[in-house]
Write a protein that holds these residues in place. Structure first.
Motif, mmCIF file in Angstrom:
data_model
loop_
_atom_site.group_PDB
_atom_site.id
_atom_site.type_symbol
_atom_site.label_atom_id
_atom_site.label_comp_id
_atom_site.label_asym_id
_atom_site.label_seq_id
_atom_site.Cartn_x
_atom_site.Cartn_y
_atom_site.Cartn_z
ATOM 1 N N UNK A 1 -39.380 -70.213 21.557
ATOM 2 C CA UNK A 1 -39.584 -71.670 21.383
ATOM 3 C C UNK A 1 -40.862 -72.140 22.060
ATOM 4 N N UNK A 2 -41.179 -71.509 23.195
ATOM 5 C CA UNK A 2 -42.375 -71.898 23.950
ATOM 6 C C UNK A 2 -43.634 -71.295 23.355
ATOM 7 N N UNK A 3 -43.475 -70.243 22.554
ATOM 8 C CA UNK A 3 -44.660 -69.561 22.006
ATOM 9 C C UNK A 3 -45.016 -70.030 20.605
ATOM 10 N N UNK A 4 -44.010 -70.127 19.717
ATOM 11 C CA UNK A 4 -44.357 -70.618 18.371
ATOM 12 C C UNK A 4 -44.412 -72.148 18.408
ATOM 13 N N UNK A 5 -43.754 -72.752 19.384
ATOM 14 C CA UNK A 5 -43.884 -74.186 19.658
ATOM 15 C C UNK A 5 -44.351 -74.361 21.088
ATOM 16 N N UNK A 6 -44.072 -75.507 21.681
ATOM 17 C CA UNK A 6 -44.493 -75.736 23.069
ATOM 18 C C UNK A 6 -43.328 -76.320 23.868
ATOM 19 N N UNK A 7 -42.136 -75.772 23.612
ATOM 20 C CA UNK A 7 -40.926 -76.302 24.265
ATOM 21 C C UNK A 7 -40.794 -75.712 25.674
ATOM 22 N N UNK A 8 -40.673 -76.581 26.665
ATOM 23 C CA UNK A 8 -40.542 -76.120 28.059
ATOM 24 C C UNK A 8 -39.114 -76.255 28.564
ATOM 25 N N UNK A 9 -38.289 -76.955 27.800
ATOM 26 C CA UNK A 9 -36.896 -77.190 28.206
ATOM 27 C C UNK A 9 -36.048 -77.387 26.955
ATOM 28 N N UNK A 10 -34.918 -76.680 26.889
ATOM 29 C CA UNK A 10 -33.959 -76.934 25.809
ATOM 30 C C UNK A 10 -32.558 -76.933 26.411
ATOM 31 N N UNK A 11 -31.646 -77.506 25.687
ATOM 32 C CA UNK A 11 -30.249 -77.499 26.109
ATOM 33 C C UNK A 11 -29.423 -76.863 24.994
ATOM 34 N N UNK A 12 -28.254 -76.335 25.365
ATOM 35 C CA UNK A 12 -27.290 -75.872 24.360
ATOM 36 C C UNK A 12 -25.961 -76.549 24.684
#
Ligand SMILES: C[C@@](O)(CCOP(=O)(O)O)CC(=O)O
Ligand code: SF4
Length: 394
Positions: free
Chosen positions: A232-243
């Motif tokens: 998620x951080x590499x193909x996008x720029x997400x630094x935080x996700x929740x499940x």
């Protein structure tokens, strides 16, 4: 931004030019992002270590700094295995420069363990709500999402500044309100193993840097969450996700479901495994992006048991993890695979010579083509080992 009298003195240069430069960087970032103050951080993880990525300009910048870090600080992977670089085909000129970079960091009191999984190491075990300053994007994602610690996606210089000052500016993911999910990702099927890296790869392409909350059909393991976050951080720029129902803040905070929805179907996951499928046979197989955990080493050791691999295969991990598990390393290496420490397939120049690579990491799939100029294929860990060309010894 409010500064304490001590911080003001640091900014005025009373404690030397290096600390002054460091706090200038933190204050500048704080001003840009509207921080109210500096806050203490528990540890720092500093990217920008491989000579391949930082070059002479980076080496010069680090060498010019003086003083000692105030908090436990550690490095991101370097461009080579520090012990076995010669075996990796690393040029001695590169090796010398790489050693100089590591020595320059060591002089500042930074631990020269080079890994993107500091959370597996002694002294870097962070917990829920801890403030830290880490920079490698998968480590940032894991700390924020799986552990519930708080860090922005620091650049190398800002993480180094935080290490020297022992503080960071209070903005972004250090604040409760920035940690709320704003988009719901609804996954319509059960996933396992490398499917999670594929999911991160797919979602990363459209999500940008927004904070998602995933609604999953089954609960991922920590290793699977590591793969999801890295991709998620590499193909996008997400630094935080929740499940939902899984990650610590989703459990504690009971977030309301965002209106904005990204649906994901099985076919989208399957398509990731089809990337570059015209490559009949990859020249090298690499796993351990992010660096392998003990459980992942165990799984690999089990899968290669009694087999001889025909191709080059790297299993990347932190040196400390490898040293704590000599039996696993031996079992893996008996097959011909190499347990590679301190570096990885992306930041080492020694993968550049191959035309094609098979990986089990969505992050590696996103970075290897651009950073190594090598075509990449995606496969499960079992298929990675099959791709390595297996001969049964029994
Ligand atoms: C690609 C990456 O994992 C490693 C290379 O970064 P650097 O050379 O340590 O700046 C960095 C990242 O994604 O944060
Ligand atoms: S192994 Fe992957 S996550 Fe770790 S430093 Fe290399 S590219 Fe980044």
């Amino acid at each position: 931004m409010y500064l304490t009298p001590e911080e003001e003195k640091t900014l005025d240069g009373e404690y030397g030019r290096s600390l002054q430069k460091a706090i200038e960087i933190l204050v500048a970032l704080g001003d840009i992002y509207g921080a109210d103050k500096l806050i203490p951080v528990k540890s720092a993880q500093i990217a920008g270590v491989s000579y391949k990525t930082i070059g002479d300009a980076g080496l010069e910048w680090i060498s010019d700094l003086e003083g000692k870090v105030k908090i436990p600080s550690i490095l991101n992977p370097a461009g080579m295995d520090i012990v076995r670089w010669d075996e990796m085909g690393i040029d001695p000129v590169f090796a010398k420069k790489q050693q100089e970079i590591i020595e320059a960091y060591a002089k500042l009191g930074i631990q020269t363990k080079c890994t993107c999984t500091p959370y597996y190491l002694e002294g870097f075990n962070v917990t829920l709500d801890d403030h830290i300053a880490w920079s490698e994007s998968s480590a940032v994602s894991y700390a924020n999402s799986v552990i519930g610690a708080r860090t922005n996606r620091e650049g190398g210089p800002s993480a180094l500044s935080a290490a020297l000052v022992g503080k960071t500016a209070n903005y972004g993911y250090h604040l409760d309100e920035m940690r709320e999910p704003v988009v719901a990702v609804e996954v319509d099927c059960e996933l396992s193993g490398s499917d999670f890296g594929a999911l991160g790869y797919v979602v990363g392409k459209t999500i940008g840097s927004r904070v998602p909350i995933f609604y999953m059909k089954n609960e991922p393991s920590k290793n699977e969450m590591k793969s999801l976050g890295a991709a998620l951080a590499a193909s996008g720029a997400v630094a935080l996700y929740h499940i939902e129902g899984v990650t610590p803040e989703a459990v504690r905070n009971k977030f309301t479901r965002p209106d904005d929805i990204i649906p994901v179907e099985r076919t989208q996951i399957d398509e990731v495994y089809e990337t570059n499928k015209d490559i009949q046979s990859s020249e090298i197989i690499t796993v351990g992006c992010p660096h392998c955990s003990v459980e992942e080493l165990e799984e690999i050791a089990g899968l290669v048991e009694g087999k001889k691999l025909q191709k080059e295969m790297w299993v990347c991990t932190a040196r400390e993890v490898a040293e704590r598990n000599p039996d696993l390393v031996q079992r893996i290496e008996k097959s011909g695979a190499k347990v590679v420490c301190d570096t990885c397939m992306v930041v080492s120049p020694s993968t550049n010579k191959y035309a094609s690579m098979t990986v089990n990491s969505g992050k590696a799939l996103a970075y290897v083509p651009s950073m190594c100029k090598v075509a990449a294929k995606y496969a499960s860990i079992e298929d990675c080992i099959n791709e390595a060309g297996v001969v049964d010894e029994n």
